[in-house]
Design an enzyme around this catalytic site. Sequence first.
Site: not given
Length: 527
Positions: A291, A352
């Site tokens: 990430d 997200d």
Amino acid sequence: MRRTLGTIGIVVVGAAVGTIIPLAMPPAAPPQKLVKLNGSWLIVPRRTPESIAIGGIPRSFVLSSDGRTVKGEFRFNGWVYPIANMVSRSDGFAFDLTGNPPFVKTRAKLSADGRFLDVWIGDDVVGVAPFLARRVTPAELAAVERDAPRPDNMTKLPLPPLHAVSFKNLAPTPPMGWNSWNVFRETVDDKAVRAMADRLVSTGLRDAGYRYVTIDDGWQGKRDAAGVLHPNAKFPDMKGLVDYIHARGLKVGIYSSPGPVTCTGYIGSHGHEKQDAKTFAAWGVDLLKYDWCSASNIYGTKIEMQAQYQKMGDALAEAGRAIVYSLCQYGLYDVGSWGNRVGGHLWRTSGDSIEGDLWYAVDLRFDYDGNAAHAGPSAWNDADMMLIGIDGLTPEEYRTHYTLWTMAASPIILGNDLRTMTPAIKALVANREVIAVDQDPLGVQGRRVSQTGKTEIWTKRLADGSTAVALFNRGDAAATMTVRWQDVGLPQPKRVRDLWRGADLPTGAAYSTDIPRHGAILLRAYR
């Protein structure tokens, strides 16, 4: 996972610490309340305040006030952010945390006796505050900060020249499984992960194709003197946990970042790529979710992003174990055009899914589903974790959500609590005929072939010569939709199957049906 609401990210300090902030002073907020802000405040998640003691990252405010002005800072794992634009409101104090990119607005409500603050991250959030800031002494705060895990390198490191990483076809179909973030966030622990693995087996989802159990952010502890990263106290035996999951016929994913720290402040792999890859391989990990997070504070160009992901791609290739490489970089810099070259097998197409309005997150993926030309075996456009079984969507929207991910050939990674999954949710995510479309070995990503207002028709070629056809109604009212096979480039089918209903339909030159708001129909047309 670039998190905003309910989590605190990493930014570069953009102003001097200790800036004097004049406050707007409406009558509803008397000056003496501001004086009560003085001191050190340790921030903890409201639902699990003990997480600070078992490996969490300290976040704190250090504030002072004379009743008319406030000066102060927010501290987060070695970074310090000045507080700006603080104003008094009837429900507390609103302020910004300065930096680049800008922080979201923050709001805090002081208790009547000045002992704690309810803290919201995000503007105008309603409901129970996700964080609680309790007053501590400077010595207590110093002790917490001293004992916290810290990154050992928060500056730009030399980057290698770009090259093609040794690549293996480790994900011939989109990975399927479960990820810990949506349910557990930073509270994830060994017990919870074992329970989810057991549920994948007992519910039959493993046998339906859900094989990966991924431990997201929050497992990391400290590096030892040799630089080896160890789990925190919530994971006393990571190798034992991996073995437990493997023994159940499942695979294990783990999480890290190319930055110094992860999105919630745990230790990242910056400068330790080879070490961490070897550690993951020694544990028996099968997938790495990597990430971008704090790397955005250090590296800011496409080439730098590629080089950072390439460093871990090379490290995984040399680690001696087959590890699927998942690039979590929010769809930046046309990632599909270079994801395979850095060793990646899947890459995110957008932000997200769990943050903010959930229908908006689903609806966004109709237009941010990645370039289909870049998709295929071990090259998947990843629309992010599933929201099915999480409050915020209707049953019809759940079905549309799954249909879109399926047509987009996205990985199907559940994010709900499998222990409380209803029979209806289980039936939806375990539909073998729908799963077969996502997992089709031809690996073609579906495309939009028709659009009228808020209604769309998508098609996807399948390995046996049939075609999946999805009818979507993105609108806020029910709609009648008709698919004329010739208009979408298909011959009149000999058989048409409604995959969600599990029923054959009449054949003809066209098919017409009513679709509710935010609804979808998934068909399979056989020649």
